[in-house]
Every structure is written in C-alpha cells, then in structure tokens.
Motif scaffolding. Sequence first.
Motif, short mmCIF file in Angstrom:
data_model
loop_
_atom_site.label_atom_id
_atom_site.label_comp_id
_atom_site.label_asym_id
_atom_site.label_seq_id
_atom_site.Cartn_x
_atom_site.Cartn_y
_atom_site.Cartn_z
N THR A 1 -1.46 -1.35 -4.47
CA THR A 1 -0.77 -1.48 -5.75
C THR A 1 -0.85 -2.94 -6.21
O THR A 1 -1.35 -3.80 -5.49
CB THR A 1 0.71 -1.06 -5.63
OG1 THR A 1 1.37 -1.97 -4.75
CG2 THR A 1 0.84 0.35 -5.10
N ARG B 1 0.85 -1.20 0.00
CA ARG B 1 0.00 0.00 0.00
C ARG B 1 0.88 1.25 0.00
O ARG B 1 1.90 1.28 0.68
CB ARG B 1 -0.93 0.00 1.21
CG ARG B 1 -1.89 -1.16 1.19
CD ARG B 1 -2.92 -1.04 2.29
NE ARG B 1 -3.96 -2.03 2.14
CZ ARG B 1 -5.05 -1.86 1.40
NH1 ARG B 1 -5.22 -0.74 0.74
NH2 ARG B 1 -5.94 -2.81 1.31
N VAL B 2 0.47 2.25 -0.75
CA VAL B 2 1.23 3.50 -0.83
C VAL B 2 0.31 4.67 -0.50
O VAL B 2 -0.89 4.61 -0.69
CB VAL B 2 1.86 3.71 -2.23
CG1 VAL B 2 2.89 2.64 -2.52
CG2 VAL B 2 0.81 3.72 -3.31
N GLY B 3 0.90 5.74 -0.03
CA GLY B 3 0.14 6.93 0.32
C GLY B 3 -0.12 7.00 1.81
O GLY B 3 -0.44 6.00 2.44
N ALA B 4 0.04 8.19 2.36
CA ALA B 4 -0.07 8.36 3.80
C ALA B 4 -1.52 8.29 4.28
O ALA B 4 -1.81 7.65 5.27
CB ALA B 4 0.55 9.69 4.21
N ARG B 5 -2.42 8.93 3.57
CA ARG B 5 -3.80 8.99 4.07
C ARG B 5 -4.70 7.90 3.48
O ARG B 5 -5.40 7.22 4.20
CB ARG B 5 -4.41 10.35 3.75
CG ARG B 5 -3.87 11.42 4.66
CD ARG B 5 -4.66 12.67 4.49
NE ARG B 5 -3.77 13.69 3.96
CZ ARG B 5 -4.15 14.81 3.44
NH1 ARG B 5 -5.42 15.08 3.33
NH2 ARG B 5 -3.28 15.68 3.01
N LYS B 6 -4.69 7.77 2.18
CA LYS B 6 -5.62 6.83 1.54
C LYS B 6 -5.11 5.40 1.54
O LYS B 6 -5.89 4.47 1.56
CB LYS B 6 -5.89 7.26 0.10
CG LYS B 6 -6.67 8.55 0.02
CD LYS B 6 -7.00 8.88 -1.41
CE LYS B 6 -7.77 10.18 -1.51
NZ LYS B 6 -8.09 10.53 -2.88
N GLY B 7 -3.82 5.18 1.50
CA GLY B 7 -3.26 3.84 1.49
C GLY B 7 -3.69 3.04 0.28
O GLY B 7 -4.23 1.95 0.40
N ARG B 8 -3.44 3.60 -0.91
CA ARG B 8 -3.86 2.92 -2.15
C ARG B 8 -3.13 1.60 -2.32
O ARG B 8 -1.93 1.51 -2.12
CB ARG B 8 -3.55 3.82 -3.36
CG ARG B 8 -4.33 5.10 -3.38
CD ARG B 8 -3.99 5.94 -4.61
NE ARG B 8 -2.55 6.14 -4.79
CZ ARG B 8 -1.83 7.10 -4.23
NH1 ARG B 8 -2.41 7.95 -3.41
NH2 ARG B 8 -0.56 7.22 -4.48
#
Length: 61
Positions: free
Chosen positions: A37, A28-35
């Motif tokens: 991959t 998961r990437v992104g601090a808030r949304k946690g997209r």
Amino acid sequence: MATRKNTQPKPAGCPDCAGKGEIAETVRVGARKGRATDDRQAAVCLTCLGTGEAPDGEGSP
C-alpha cells in the motif's frame, strides 16, 4: 584544576537509518499476495538493531 576533554571519537552513524535507529517500512495487506500500500510504518533498523550506531567495521575510516 583543569578539566579534561573527552577524547574518545563519536561512533559512526548507521548507513541504513542515518543514525535514527528506525526505518520506514511499506505496509502490506492480504494473506496470500501481500499487496503493498502507499502507507508506511516505523520499524527497528536491523543493521544497527535500533542503536543508531554503525556495526563494527562499518563507517569508520
């Protein structure tokens, strides 16, 4: 003198990791949304804590 066979049954394998002790987790990437991959990474199985054996009371007939 004859040797004895090991008569102890093998422990049942963990149902979550198939006895490997590791599972594949989504990266998961992104601090808030946690997209999520398409990439995967190895992680320790939390059911058996990396031993590959089923916890007590599971998988044994």
